[in-house]
Design a protein around this motif. Structure first.
Motif, mmCIF file in Angstrom:
data_model
loop_
_atom_site.group_PDB
_atom_site.id
_atom_site.type_symbol
_atom_site.label_atom_id
_atom_site.label_comp_id
_atom_site.label_asym_id
_atom_site.label_seq_id
_atom_site.Cartn_x
_atom_site.Cartn_y
_atom_site.Cartn_z
ATOM 1 N N LEU A 372 43.395 30.954 45.795
ATOM 2 C CA LEU A 372 42.284 30.326 46.502
ATOM 3 C C LEU A 372 42.383 28.808 46.523
ATOM 4 O O LEU A 372 41.850 28.152 47.416
ATOM 5 C CB LEU A 372 40.955 30.753 45.859
ATOM 6 N N SER A 388 42.290 36.393 48.489
ATOM 7 C CA SER A 388 42.020 37.601 47.711
ATOM 8 C C SER A 388 40.698 38.259 48.083
ATOM 9 O O SER A 388 40.525 39.467 47.855
ATOM 10 C CB SER A 388 42.015 37.256 46.213
ATOM 11 N N ASN A 389 39.767 37.511 48.637
ATOM 12 C CA ASN A 389 38.476 38.093 49.026
ATOM 13 C C ASN A 389 38.624 39.209 50.045
ATOM 14 O O ASN A 389 37.742 40.069 50.153
ATOM 15 C CB ASN A 389 37.562 37.014 49.619
ATOM 16 N N ARG A 396 38.204 40.838 41.832
ATOM 17 C CA ARG A 396 38.031 39.399 42.014
ATOM 18 C C ARG A 396 39.153 38.664 41.273
ATOM 19 O O ARG A 396 39.195 38.620 40.047
ATOM 20 C CB ARG A 396 36.679 38.956 41.468
ATOM 21 N N ASP A 398 41.488 34.923 41.488
ATOM 22 C CA ASP A 398 41.670 33.653 42.198
ATOM 23 C C ASP A 398 43.139 33.366 42.491
ATOM 24 O O ASP A 398 43.457 32.530 43.326
ATOM 25 C CB ASP A 398 41.051 32.490 41.412
ATOM 26 N N SER A 461 25.966 39.318 45.065
ATOM 27 C CA SER A 461 26.605 39.613 46.357
ATOM 28 C C SER A 461 25.906 40.756 47.069
ATOM 29 O O SER A 461 25.836 40.782 48.309
ATOM 30 C CB SER A 461 28.087 39.944 46.147
ATOM 31 N N ARG A 794 32.162 39.077 55.942
ATOM 32 C CA ARG A 794 32.580 38.347 54.737
ATOM 33 C C ARG A 794 31.662 38.666 53.550
ATOM 34 O O ARG A 794 32.136 38.775 52.412
ATOM 35 C CB ARG A 794 32.604 36.849 55.016
ATOM 36 N N LEU A 798 32.933 40.411 50.031
ATOM 37 C CA LEU A 798 32.644 39.879 48.699
ATOM 38 C C LEU A 798 31.940 40.919 47.832
ATOM 39 O O LEU A 798 32.285 41.096 46.650
ATOM 40 C CB LEU A 798 31.786 38.619 48.828
ATOM 41 N N ARG A 801 34.525 43.501 46.741
ATOM 42 C CA ARG A 801 35.441 43.027 45.703
ATOM 43 C C ARG A 801 34.764 43.045 44.319
ATOM 44 O O ARG A 801 35.393 43.375 43.320
ATOM 45 C CB ARG A 801 35.914 41.610 46.007
ATOM 46 N N TRP A 802 33.477 42.680 44.273
ATOM 47 C CA TRP A 802 32.783 42.702 42.984
ATOM 48 C C TRP A 802 32.600 44.136 42.488
ATOM 49 O O TRP A 802 32.686 44.395 41.274
ATOM 50 C CB TRP A 802 31.419 42.019 43.107
ATOM 51 N N GLU A 805 35.807 45.071 41.080
ATOM 52 C CA GLU A 805 36.013 44.364 39.819
ATOM 53 C C GLU A 805 35.374 45.112 38.658
ATOM 54 O O GLU A 805 35.965 45.254 37.583
ATOM 55 C CB GLU A 805 35.449 42.945 39.918
#
Length: 877
Positions: A372, A388-389, A396, A398, A461, A794, A798, A801-802, A805
């Motif tokens: 990122l 990566s998003n 998640r 970076d 999110s 978007r 997000l 992705r969370w 995670e």
């Protein structure tokens, strides 16, 4: 009890000696040593070095030996036991914690304490052998350190042997009869999925699942240089390819066969690509590069390579292929983060298929990503294609963790620069192994922190996405989901498919595009040197003007009552801006000709930036921290500031159309950014602001609106300044018609932007700048719908992705505990075998290691369980 303990110690030292013999490639002699026959050089002191007064006595004496200890350097008389059933002198030394400096007739020994202390100092402080031994000499005699025997070279040699022995013992080779193979003297990540170690699948499970995706991060380190060795023929390799650095022979064959093509980046001016094209002949290695796990920051065994001419693709190809062979059997999916992946990944599989020395499983799918932080230096399109998003199944990440790993390695880089090649690689291996060890014992804390972040991330999110989702029409959401699935399924073969996450607008030419075209045209017609880079020079001036406007707005925003920190930040920005202005003014002499005088007063240029800004009290506050000569008020010598007549007198009339073209690009950029931020503001009002119920949510919402409004003011000011400068360049009628004045009322949020389908808004039209060379792809699409679609996609990405995670962190908690239990079982088996062979010393050490890993597993499991229970109870309340 004492006899048993003595036997344990004896057998441990005997094992240690056996490993030492392996490291030195010598055979144990049946004859006893004569410890005092000369084998090492005498300590010769010049007469002028000897003190004329009574000083420390370091002169050699009969039957004495130099003992180097953590407390200093000593000379003591040594006598070995000569009884008929006594152990050989070498074993006696090992039993007493002494490591001889040579294996024939040693006259110097190092205590185990000093060797352990030196290795720890090297790990934590980057202490070189020379500095460490110099410290010991000064500890021994602060007044006469030069009289203390010099055993610096012996320390370097013994430390290499000691480091090798400790590493072999830690990895169980004191309990095995075979020799270590590739990468077996290296620890790896306990939380990454490793089939057969911490991943045991049931019949209905498969490694094809996204949960078993490996995440790699690749990077180069140009501080880890290495000089050409003085005597390469005299080098002794103790662990070639057994740790993290790759084996030298196969790697050399790969480099000799691989095509050395000079790469030119098709994206931006990436450091790695350009560095690869610059050979540095004074160095054997210009740096190192390699692979680590992207989620936890552990170096991958046998995946670190030396660079010869910078960071070339052939180097990183070998590193990645070697990384993919470590405990990945059955894994079918891997994500790689590399700062130039948009260039590197294009022909990676082709290069692998052509090489005899690059091995990678054909079923392994490589998904490219970019960290990122690095992605901000790329083209705009790279963000949605490689960030990566937007990569499914990785949670998640970076992608920048490798940068933090180099810091520990750089501690020893200065000392390793002049070492022999084997010694340097052993030091790097040891440092990386210690880095992984520290990551391993702190994995419990790392995963607990990740679990808390994932829990909060899911909540935040999810709320943000729900606000957007509630206001979106159902038929549009169905269409957006279908387009998202197509983009994700097509990304491997066509990264451009991910542009679905971008605003689908055909923009007017940007300033960068126009500058590139002007440069290409100048090169095509073989322009004079003074005119060849003039487009870039003018573009730099335009960027300086934008920085001046941004700084002036910031100065006005903080107002008269600014804090010390704010004033310091402003002072730094002014200092940086002043340097840019000075450099620009010096280069003006080259492009504007002899008729231009760099010492002209600003009044001659007839412009004032203050007049170009909107002094709306709602946006700005009066400040007393601006003075006449402030860099944000300084006028720079652009053709538009000089005026058309003066440019003609300076013979620089040809610069006028160049600046006009670049000004058009600058105006297009400003209007495009203005449209984006106005749409963002409209969407914030429609969702976040209107739906905020608590005072805290309202405060946060208005903070976001204020941030967007500041961006609107900035780009509106840039456009106003740009248009004013264009008017000075005698624009044509088409340009006057296209770029109209920007009015304050046009910057307010219109209902036609916020909700174009609202009742009574059919006849309300958007301001003129909403349609400057813009094509949304169809007559029925509105600006708001397009922006809303991108916001929705978007926000969903997000949120997804969370959620991933959280799933991954829970799995990693389980994998970590299983890894520790697997290691505990391994050492438990070694203990059982040692006891069966009547090797109590070996059994004692193996038992301790097994207990250590069992405790790590118990501690991690208890912490993970307790954390989840506490957070679940807190959530229920």
């Amino acid at each position: 009890m004492g006899d048993s303990l003595s036997g344990v110690v004896s057998l441990m030292w005997d094992s240690l000696y056996t490993l030492a013999m392996m490291a030195n490639n010598v055979r144990r002699s049946p004859d006893w040593w004569n410890l005092f026959e000369e084998d090492e050089p005498e300590d010769l002191l010049e007469p002028e070095d000897l003190p004329f007064v009574s000083g420390p006595e370091f002169q050699p004496k009969e039957n004495t030996m130099v003992i180097v200890d953590k407390s200093g350097v000593h000379r003591l008389e040594i006598r070995c036991c000569e009884c008929p059933n006594a152990m050989s002198p070498d074993i006696q030394m090992f039993r007493h914690g002494f490591f001889p400096a040579s294996f024939n007739r040693p006259k110097t020994v190092f205590t185990f304490r000093v060797l352990n202390d030196f290795l720890l100092d090297s790990l934590e402080c980057g202490t070189s052998a020379m500095n460490y031994y110099s410290k010991l000499r000064r500890m021994t005699s602060s007044m006469f350190p030069h009289l203390v025997p010099d055993r610096y070279r012996e320390l370097m040699r013994v430390a290499r042997q000691w480091r090798q022995l400790k590493t072999m013992k830690w990895h169980g080779f004191g309990h095995r009869s075979d020799n270590p193979s590739t990468g077996e003297l290296a620890l790896f990540c306990p939380a990454c999925p490793q089939p057969g170690i911490n991943v045991l699948l049931s019949e209905d499970e498969s490694l094809d699942d996204w949960k078993y995706t490996w995440s790699f991060v690749m990077d180069g380190n140009f501080k880890a240089e290495h000089l050409h060795p003085i005597k390469p023929f005299d080098e002794v390799w103790l662990s070639d390819g057994l740790g993290f650095m790759v084996g030298k022979d196969r790697y050399k064959m790969h480099l000799a066969e691989a095509a050395d093509t000079v790469e030119k980046s098709s994206c931006n001016n990436h450091r790695a690509v350009n560095q690869a094209n610059a050979a540095r002949h004074k160095l054997e290695s210009t740096g190192i590069g390699g692979v680590a796990c992207a989620r936890h920051g552990c170096f991958v065994p046998h995946s670190m390579v030396d660079f010869q001419k910078g960071e070339r693709q052939m180097n990183m190809d070998y590193a990645l292929c070697e990384a993919s062979r470590h405990n990945m059997e059955g894994i079918t999916r891997a994500v790689t983060f590399y700062d130039i992946n948009c260039q590197y990944n294009k022909h990676f599989r082709v290069r692998v298929d052509r090489s005899r020395f690059l091995d990678m499983a054909p079923q392994l799918t490589i998904i490219p990503g970019i960290g990122l932080w690095h992605i901000h230096g790329h083209q705009d399109s790279c963000y949605v294609r490689y960030a990566s998003n937007f990569i499914e199944g990785i949670g998640r990440i970076d992608g920048e963790i490798m940068e933090t790993l180099w810091a520990r390695l750089n501690l020893i880089s200065p000392a390793a620069r002049g070492m022999s090649s084997p010694h340097r690689k052993e030091c790097l291996d040891y440092q990386m192994n210690d880095s992984n060890f520290c990551k391993m014992i702190r994995m419990k804390r790392t995963l607990c922190r990740k679990y808390k972040l994932a829990r909060n991330g899911i909540s935040e999110s999810g709320k943000a996405f729900d606000r957007l989702d509630e206001a979106a029409p159902s038929h549009l959401k169905t269409e957006w989901l279908a387009r998202e699935r197509i983009a994700q399924s097509s990304r491997l073969n066509d990264p451009a498919a991910m542009d679905e996450y971008e605003i689908n607008i055909k923009k007017a030419p940007s300033k960068k595009e126009i500058e590139l075209r002007l440069l290409e045209e100048g090169n095509a017609r073989n322009a004079a040197p003074s005119r060849r880079s003039v487009a870039t020079w003018i573009s730099t001036g335009l960027a300086i003007e934008e920085a001046q406007i941004a700084l002036l707005i910031e100065v006005r925003r903080i107002g008269r009552r600014s804090t010390e920190t704010q004033r310091l930040d402003i002072a730094r920005q002014r200092d940086r801006l002043r340097g840019q202005i000075d450099g620009f003014a010096r280069s003006a002499l080259t492009h504007l000709g002899e008729g231009f005088d760099a010492d002209d007063e600003p009044e001659d240029l007839n412009v004032d930036i203050l007049d170009d800004l909107d002094d709306d009290p709602a946006d700005f506050t009066e400040t007393s921290h601006t003075w006449t000569n402030s860099p944000e008020l300084t006028v720079i010598p652009l053709p538009s500031n000089l005026g058309v007549d003066r440019c003609r007198r300076c013979m620089a009339e040809d610069l006028i159309p160049l600046e006009m073209s670049l000004r058009e690009g600058q105006a297009n950029d400003a209007l495009h950014n203005l449209r984006i931020y106005l749409c963002n503001k409209a969407i914030l009002f429609r969702t976040t602001v209107r739906q905020a119920k608590s005072q805290a949510l309202k405060t946060r919402a208005w903070s976001q609106v204020t941030s967007v409004q500041q961006a609107v003011s900035l780009h509106a000011s840039i456009y106003t300044k740009t248009r004013k400068q264009m008017m000075k360049l005698e624009p044509g009628q088409d340009q006057l018609q296209k770029y109209k004045p920007l009015l304050c009322e046009q910057l307010k949020i219109s209902t036609a932007v916020g909700d174009p389908n609202a009742r009574g808004q059919r006849n309300e039209s958007l301001a003129w700048f909403w349609s400057v060379e813009v094509d949304l792809g169809g007559p029925d699409q509105s600006w708001n719908e397009e922006f809303y679609r991108v916001h929705w996609l978007r926000a969903k990405a997000l949120r997804d992705r969370w959620r991933e995670e959280m799933i991954l962190v829970k799995l990693e908690m389980d994998w970590t505990c299983k890894f520790f239990l697997w290691k505990a079982t391994q050492w438990g088996d070694h203990m059982q075998e040692s006891l069966e062979k009547r090797l109590p010393g070996h059994g004692c050490y193996a038992g301790r290691q097994s207990r250590m890993y069992s405790l790590l597993a118990q501690d991690a499991h208890a912490a993970f369980q307790d954390l989840q229970n506490v957070l679940i109870e807190a959530g229920d309340e």
